[in-house]
Structure formats: C-alpha cells, structure tokens
Write a protein that holds these residues in place. Structure first.
Motif, mmCIF file in Angstrom:
data_model
loop_
_atom_site.group_PDB
_atom_site.id
_atom_site.type_symbol
_atom_site.label_atom_id
_atom_site.label_comp_id
_atom_site.label_asym_id
_atom_site.label_seq_id
_atom_site.Cartn_x
_atom_site.Cartn_y
_atom_site.Cartn_z
ATOM 1 N N ASN A 1 -2.237 -38.911 -66.517
ATOM 2 C CA ASN A 1 -2.462 -39.447 -65.064
ATOM 3 C C ASN A 1 -2.292 -38.345 -63.935
ATOM 4 N N ALA A 2 -3.418 -38.274 -63.235
ATOM 5 C CA ALA A 2 -3.441 -37.179 -62.232
ATOM 6 C C ALA A 2 -3.793 -37.974 -60.838
ATOM 7 N N SER A 3 -3.412 -39.029 -60.647
ATOM 8 C CA SER A 3 -3.669 -39.872 -59.533
ATOM 9 C C SER A 3 -3.238 -39.063 -58.306
ATOM 10 N N ARG A 4 -2.139 -38.305 -58.141
ATOM 11 C CA ARG A 4 -1.745 -37.665 -56.858
ATOM 12 C C ARG A 4 -2.794 -36.689 -56.542
ATOM 13 N N HIS A 5 -3.479 -35.966 -57.438
ATOM 14 C CA HIS A 5 -4.594 -34.967 -57.266
ATOM 15 C C HIS A 5 -5.833 -35.812 -56.792
ATOM 16 N N GLU A 6 -5.968 -36.741 -57.235
ATOM 17 C CA GLU A 6 -7.096 -37.545 -57.047
ATOM 18 C C GLU A 6 -7.011 -37.865 -55.328
ATOM 19 N N GLN A 7 -5.647 -38.607 -55.059
ATOM 20 C CA GLN A 7 -5.452 -38.763 -53.665
ATOM 21 C C GLN A 7 -5.394 -37.668 -52.796
ATOM 22 N N ARG A 8 -5.073 -36.319 -53.260
ATOM 23 C CA ARG A 8 -5.238 -35.310 -52.257
ATOM 24 C C ARG A 8 -6.726 -34.897 -52.234
ATOM 25 N N LEU A 9 -7.657 -34.917 -53.050
ATOM 26 C CA LEU A 9 -8.971 -34.931 -53.041
ATOM 27 C C LEU A 9 -9.647 -35.795 -52.027
ATOM 28 N N LEU A 10 -8.998 -37.126 -52.209
ATOM 29 C CA LEU A 10 -9.540 -37.999 -51.394
ATOM 30 C C LEU A 10 -9.202 -37.812 -49.802
#
Length: 364
Positions: free
Chosen positions: A182-191
C-alpha cells in the motif's frame, strides 16, 4: 512479544483524495501495527489480479533458534509455515485485529450510547467496518458513517503492507502468507504536487470521478462472468494510474476545466490503448521517469516494474477495450438511464427537528 496497535492511523482512499463517486459517508483508514523486529519482506508476484498494483510479498521471521525462542508466543500465534518457511499470516493477524477492536469497542460503547450507536461488522478475510449512527435529535439529520479499519504493517518511508482480499489468487495456505503493498501516502503526495502544478480550476479529479462513475454504470448492464472482470480490469487503481501517466505526458495547463470533455476523452483513449497493448505499468514501482519533485523511497525506485494488466488474458482485455469505447459513446444515455428514480437509493427520511423548525417559521 505479541501484536499491538502503534497508536496512530492513516487516512487513505478516494474519499480523502476527493474523487469518490459513491457512498460519501464511507472512509478507509489504515491502522498501523507494532510487530517484533527483523521481519524481512520477501517480494513475490501474485498469480492473479492482485489489488493495489499486483505487488505482493511475505514477511519472513528470521532464521535461527534465538529469535523464535524469544518470540515464541508471536510465532505460534501469528505465523504460518507454507513450504517450510515461517511467514507472518495475514489471516491470523486479521482475526486478532477484529477481536482486539471488539474489546476496545466494548470499553467505549457505554460512554457513547447517548450520542451515537456504534457497531463493528466483520466478514471473514476482510477488514472490519465500524458503523457510527448518531442518535441525538440535534444531529439526526447527519448521515451515518462507516469507517473501514485496515490493519497495516509499516515498512517505513510511508509504505505499508495490508492483507489481500480473500478472492485474490492464490487460494489456500499460500494466500494467507501474502501481503499487498500500500503506497497510498505517496499517491496522495503526487496528487498534491499535481494540484500545485496544474491550473487552479484543473479538471483531472473530475475526469477520474466521471470515468469511475461511467464504469460503474456500464457494469450494471453487463452479465457474468465478464461483469466481475470488468470491475477488476478497470479498477479504481488502474484508472488512477492511467490518469497519472497521461497527465505527465503533456502540459498540465491543458487540464483546465474548460477542456473537461477533451481531457476525459483523452483519458478514455489512453486507457483503450493500454488495454489493446495489454500493458499499463505501475506508476511507482521501478518507474525511472518520475518528476524529480516527487521523491520516492528506495524500495519503490529499485523494485522491478510491474504491469498492472499482466494477470488478464488478451480476449478479456480486448473485450474491456471494446466495452470502454462503447461506454464512452453511450455516456449521455447511460447517465440518463441510471439517474432515474428506480436506480437511485431512497432519500433519507426528513429529520424531526428540521421539520419542527420549518413549522415554526413565520408566514407558513
């Protein structure tokens, strides 16, 4: 040493990323766990359509007699031994997590009973969901809330491992020894970075919402077995990955809301091409072309590239590409058809104190 909660939580999912299309009262939360030290991740490839990027791994207990003796209760309570290896069992961890939450809930339910009703729904092999329903007249117009509590193993660098859903291959003992990345935090940073770089009125999240909505509407008219495949091939993670890739292929100024229809069509056509080529690469794993401003941990940079569509056969992807184009061509009709009253969830009953307030208004 046994399992314990780390004491914090991580908000994840489309509700926090502002592209949720259904159930706005449902949220996902990662609940990090505290484990004994020196558990080693063993990357593996799933034999089927694994979630969140088709990257799975096991967590192996260190070899040698010293570690198992010291943590014997942990090994006996939470580890399995498929093929002779001592691996952390996601099924046993999930079972402990559900029981632990029930005990925690029992400690606070009495104090909250005058303000809200709280219950915990747990299905075998899936994270439990906490349901919260207000019971006071002063908040009776508030919708109930459902929070899915997902136990997560911290890897460091804002990466987590979570249990695979029970319907993801492989089945049997090998399944419960695997964890999904789960890399959700990195996806949020990219968004967040894309939001800073794109125009203030950018339509990229709206495009993602619309495409997810069209996918769901079309799915209501499909028959099994392809209906289930349709949702897996065009999972929200696949759609989000396609959006990330497309946005970085051209100028971000083109995503101004004035060009909503054009950008949505571009996203559909880009996804169609990916389906026809049977290739859509994971946006983070082994991606050497990310912007320098998007810092990634070494674990993601050095990972082998992963094709999100590799688990599906050619005919399935060809049919998905055809249905995607058909869905786009029929978008106005689909929206009109499924927005009729019989397809909508019943509206919540009017709250009592709101009705009383309207009766007290002068002139009525």
């Amino acid at each position: 040493m046994a399992l314990s909660l780390r004491g914090d939580f991580v908000r994840v999912g489309s509700a926090y990323e502002q592209h949720k299309v259904r159930s706005p009262d449902c949220f996902d939360v990662l609940v990090p766990l505290r484990l004994p030290p020196r558990l080693q991740p063993e990357p593996s490839r799933a034999a089927g359509p694994a979630p969140s990027g088709a990257f799975v791994c096991g967590l192996r207990a260190p070899a040698g007699a010293g570690w198992p003796r010291r943590y014997r209760p942990f090994v006996e309570g939470f580890c399995a031994e498929p093929r002779g290896r001592c691996l952390l069992s996601s099924a046993l961890v999930l079972r402990w997590f559900q029981g632990h939450l029930q005990r925690c809930l029992g400690a606070v339910r009495y104090r909250l009973q005058e303000r809200c009703r709280i219950s915990l729904a747990a299905c075998p092999g899936r994270p439990p969901t906490l349901h919260i329903r207000p019971c006071s007249d002063y908040v009776c117009c508030h919708i109930s809330m459902a929070v899915r509590l997902i136990p997560a193993i911290p890897l460091g660098d804002a990466l987590y491992l979570t249990a695979l859903p029970p319907d993801v291959p492989p089945a049997g003992p090998a399944h419960e020894a695997l964890w999904g990345l789960n890399a959700s935090r990195h996806e949020q940073r990219l968004l967040a970075w894309l939001k800073e770089q794109a125009p203030a009125s950018s339509c990229h999240l709206k495009c993602l919402q619309l495409l997810k909505g069209l996918r769901d509407l079309r799915g209501q008219g499909l028959e099994e077995p392809f209906c289930s495949q349709w949702g897996r091939v065009l999972s929200s993670y696949v759609l989000k990955t396609a959006l990330f890739s497309l946005m970085l292929h051209g100028p971000l100024e083109a995503w101004d809301e004035r060009f909503l229809v054009e950008r949505l069509e571009d996203l559909v056509m880009y996804l169609r091409d990916c389906l026809r080529k049977q290739t859509l690469m994971h946006f983070f794993l082994g991606n050497a072309s990310l912007p320098e401003a998007v810092a990634l941990p070494r674990f993601l940079k050095e990972a082998a590239p992963v094709n999100l569509l590799a688990a599906f056969d050619g005919p399935t992807l060809d049919l998905a590409a055809f249905q995607l184009l058909y869905t786009w061509s029929q978008a106005p009709h689909l929206i009109r058809t499924y927005s009729r009253a019989r397809y909508l969830r019943p509206a919540p009953a009017a709250c009592r104190h709101g009705a009383e307030a309207r009766q007290e208004l002068p002139g009525e």
